[in-house]
Scaffold this motif. Sequence first.
Motif, PDB file in Angstrom:
ATOM      1  N   LEU A   2     -11.116  80.176   0.641  1.00 42.56           N
ATOM      2  CA  LEU A   2     -11.225  80.334  -0.807  1.00 42.56           C
ATOM      3  C   LEU A   2     -12.680  80.505  -1.234  1.00 42.56           C
ATOM      4  O   LEU A   2     -13.004  81.401  -2.019  1.00 42.56           O
ATOM      5  N   ILE A   3     -13.555  79.681  -0.698  1.00 42.31           N
ATOM      6  CA  ILE A   3     -14.979  79.779  -1.032  1.00 42.31           C
ATOM      7  C   ILE A   3     -15.529  81.120  -0.551  1.00 42.31           C
ATOM      8  O   ILE A   3     -16.289  81.781  -1.258  1.00 42.31           O
ATOM      9  N   ASN A   4     -15.130  81.535   0.644  1.00 42.03           N
ATOM     10  CA  ASN A   4     -15.593  82.832   1.165  1.00 42.03           C
ATOM     11  C   ASN A   4     -15.159  83.979   0.253  1.00 42.03           C
ATOM     12  O   ASN A   4     -15.949  84.891  -0.014  1.00 42.03           O
ATOM     13  N   ASN A   5     -13.919  83.938  -0.227  1.00 46.05           N
ATOM     14  CA  ASN A   5     -13.449  84.992  -1.139  1.00 46.05           C
ATOM     15  C   ASN A   5     -14.225  84.975  -2.446  1.00 46.05           C
ATOM     16  O   ASN A   5     -14.572  86.024  -2.981  1.00 46.05           O
ATOM     17  N   LEU A   6     -14.511  83.791  -2.950  1.00 44.88           N
ATOM     18  CA  LEU A   6     -15.299  83.680  -4.177  1.00 44.88           C
ATOM     19  C   LEU A   6     -16.697  84.279  -3.965  1.00 44.88           C
ATOM     20  O   LEU A   6     -17.210  85.012  -4.816  1.00 44.88           O
ATOM     21  N   LEU A   7     -17.299  83.992  -2.831  1.00 42.21           N
ATOM     22  CA  LEU A   7     -18.621  84.545  -2.526  1.00 42.21           C
ATOM     23  C   LEU A   7     -18.582  86.060  -2.402  1.00 42.21           C
ATOM     24  O   LEU A   7     -19.508  86.752  -2.841  1.00 42.21           O
ATOM     25  N   ILE A   8     -17.512  86.591  -1.822  1.00 43.44           N
ATOM     26  CA  ILE A   8     -17.379  88.044  -1.716  1.00 43.44           C
ATOM     27  C   ILE A   8     -17.310  88.653  -3.112  1.00 43.44           C
ATOM     28  O   ILE A   8     -17.983  89.653  -3.397  1.00 43.44           O
ATOM     29  N   TRP A   9     -16.515  88.062  -4.004  1.00 38.35           N
ATOM     30  CA  TRP A   9     -16.424  88.568  -5.380  1.00 38.35           C
ATOM     31  C   TRP A   9     -17.784  88.509  -6.062  1.00 38.35           C
ATOM     32  O   TRP A   9     -18.188  89.438  -6.742  1.00 38.35           O
ATOM     33  N   ARG A  10     -18.494  87.397  -5.860  1.00 35.37           N
ATOM     34  CA  ARG A  10     -19.819  87.273  -6.465  1.00 35.37           C
ATOM     35  C   ARG A  10     -20.756  88.348  -5.937  1.00 35.37           C
ATOM     36  O   ARG A  10     -21.434  89.039  -6.699  1.00 35.37           O
ATOM     37  N   ASP A  11     -20.777  88.500  -4.619  1.00 38.89           N
ATOM     38  CA  ASP A  11     -21.727  89.415  -3.992  1.00 38.89           C
ATOM     39  C   ASP A  11     -21.372  90.889  -4.185  1.00 38.89           C
ATOM     40  O   ASP A  11     -22.259  91.723  -4.320  1.00 38.89           O
ATOM     41  N   LYS A  12     -20.102  91.210  -4.181  1.00 34.38           N
ATOM     42  CA  LYS A  12     -19.680  92.613  -4.189  1.00 34.38           C
ATOM     43  C   LYS A  12     -19.294  93.136  -5.569  1.00 34.38           C
ATOM     44  O   LYS A  12     -19.221  94.339  -5.772  1.00 34.38           O
ATOM     45  N   HIS A  13     -19.017  92.239  -6.502  1.00 31.21           N
ATOM     46  CA  HIS A  13     -18.559  92.693  -7.817  1.00 31.21           C
ATOM     47  C   HIS A  13     -19.486  92.247  -8.949  1.00 31.21           C
ATOM     48  O   HIS A  13     -19.966  93.063  -9.715  1.00 31.21           O
ATOM     49  N   PHE A  14     -19.748  90.969  -9.040  1.00 30.89           N
ATOM     50  CA  PHE A  14     -20.479  90.451 -10.195  1.00 30.89           C
ATOM     51  C   PHE A  14     -21.997  90.550 -10.054  1.00 30.89           C
ATOM     52  O   PHE A  14     -22.677  91.025 -10.960  1.00 30.89           O
ATOM     53  N   ALA A  31      -9.482  93.154  -4.518  1.00 37.82           N
ATOM     54  CA  ALA A  31      -8.438  92.138  -4.720  1.00 37.82           C
ATOM     55  C   ALA A  31      -7.601  91.936  -3.455  1.00 37.82           C
ATOM     56  O   ALA A  31      -7.108  90.832  -3.213  1.00 37.82           O
ATOM     57  N   GLU A  32      -7.471  92.978  -2.651  1.00 42.62           N
ATOM     58  CA  GLU A  32      -6.752  92.836  -1.383  1.00 42.62           C
ATOM     59  C   GLU A  32      -7.670  92.278  -0.298  1.00 42.62           C
ATOM     60  O   GLU A  32      -7.238  91.516   0.562  1.00 42.62           O
ATOM     61  N   HIS A  33      -8.931  92.677  -0.328  1.00 42.83           N
ATOM     62  CA  HIS A  33      -9.891  92.243   0.676  1.00 42.83           C
ATOM     63  C   HIS A  33     -10.234  90.756   0.532  1.00 42.83           C
ATOM     64  O   HIS A  33     -10.376  90.051   1.529  1.00 42.83           O
ATOM     65  N   ALA A  34     -10.356  90.297  -0.697  1.00 43.20           N
ATOM     66  CA  ALA A  34     -10.723  88.894  -0.952  1.00 43.20           C
ATOM     67  C   ALA A  34      -9.889  88.373  -2.116  1.00 43.20           C
ATOM     68  O   ALA A  34     -10.376  88.232  -3.231  1.00 43.20           O
ATOM     69  N   PRO A  35      -8.607  88.112  -1.876  1.00 40.75           N
ATOM     70  CA  PRO A  35      -7.733  87.712  -2.976  1.00 40.75           C
ATOM     71  C   PRO A  35      -8.147  86.387  -3.617  1.00 40.75           C
ATOM     72  O   PRO A  35      -8.548  85.453  -2.936  1.00 40.75           O
ATOM     73  N   MET A  36      -8.080  86.364  -4.934  1.00 39.45           N
ATOM     74  CA  MET A  36      -8.295  85.149  -5.723  1.00 39.45           C
ATOM     75  C   MET A  36      -7.077  85.020  -6.625  1.00 39.45           C
ATOM     76  O   MET A  36      -6.870  85.852  -7.513  1.00 39.45           O
ATOM     77  N   LEU A  37      -6.278  84.017  -6.408  1.00 39.96           N
ATOM     78  CA  LEU A  37      -5.041  83.840  -7.153  1.00 39.96           C
ATOM     79  C   LEU A  37      -5.219  82.781  -8.231  1.00 39.96           C
ATOM     80  O   LEU A  37      -6.100  81.911  -8.131  1.00 39.96           O
ATOM     81  N   VAL A  38      -4.376  82.831  -9.247  1.00 38.03           N
ATOM     82  CA  VAL A  38      -4.438  81.860 -10.334  1.00 38.03           C
ATOM     83  C   VAL A  38      -4.341  80.438  -9.782  1.00 38.03           C
ATOM     84  O   VAL A  38      -5.057  79.544 -10.198  1.00 38.03           O
ATOM     85  N   GLY A  39      -3.470  80.243  -8.812  1.00 38.51           N
ATOM     86  CA  GLY A  39      -3.299  78.925  -8.205  1.00 38.51           C
ATOM     87  C   GLY A  39      -4.517  78.439  -7.441  1.00 38.51           C
ATOM     88  O   GLY A  39      -4.615  77.259  -7.104  1.00 38.51           O
ATOM     89  N   ASP A  40      -5.451  79.347  -7.171  1.00 38.67           N
ATOM     90  CA  ASP A  40      -6.673  78.957  -6.461  1.00 38.67           C
ATOM     91  C   ASP A  40      -7.665  78.235  -7.357  1.00 38.67           C
ATOM     92  O   ASP A  40      -8.526  77.507  -6.861  1.00 38.67           O
TER      93      ASP A  40
END
Length: 89
Positions: A2-14, A31-40
């Motif tokens: 989960l933390i890795n996906n969050l970091l990917i979103w930070r680094d690659k998108h934001f 979203a497929e490469h680093a999924p972040m779901l509401v339940g996360d």
Amino acid sequence: MLINNLLIWRDKHFAHPDKKYFLDKNRINLAEHAPMLVGDLPKLLKTSAEILNFYSSKLFRIIHFFEDFQIEHDVDKLFMVFNQHLENN
């Protein structure tokens, strides 16, 4: 994970958009490469609280207590902010 996906979103998108996710015609779906779901979100907030407590206990000998209802309230606040952002853009 989960933390890795969050970091990917930070680094690659934001923080600095990566062209392979946006400009390339064969772009990767982030979203497929680093999924972040509401339940996360609750898991993410709980993990953040655990990290905060680890360092706080080591540096200041202070531990903060977070109840599940507090985290649920924080998730509700996050969604409110997301909705406001979407409405304004």
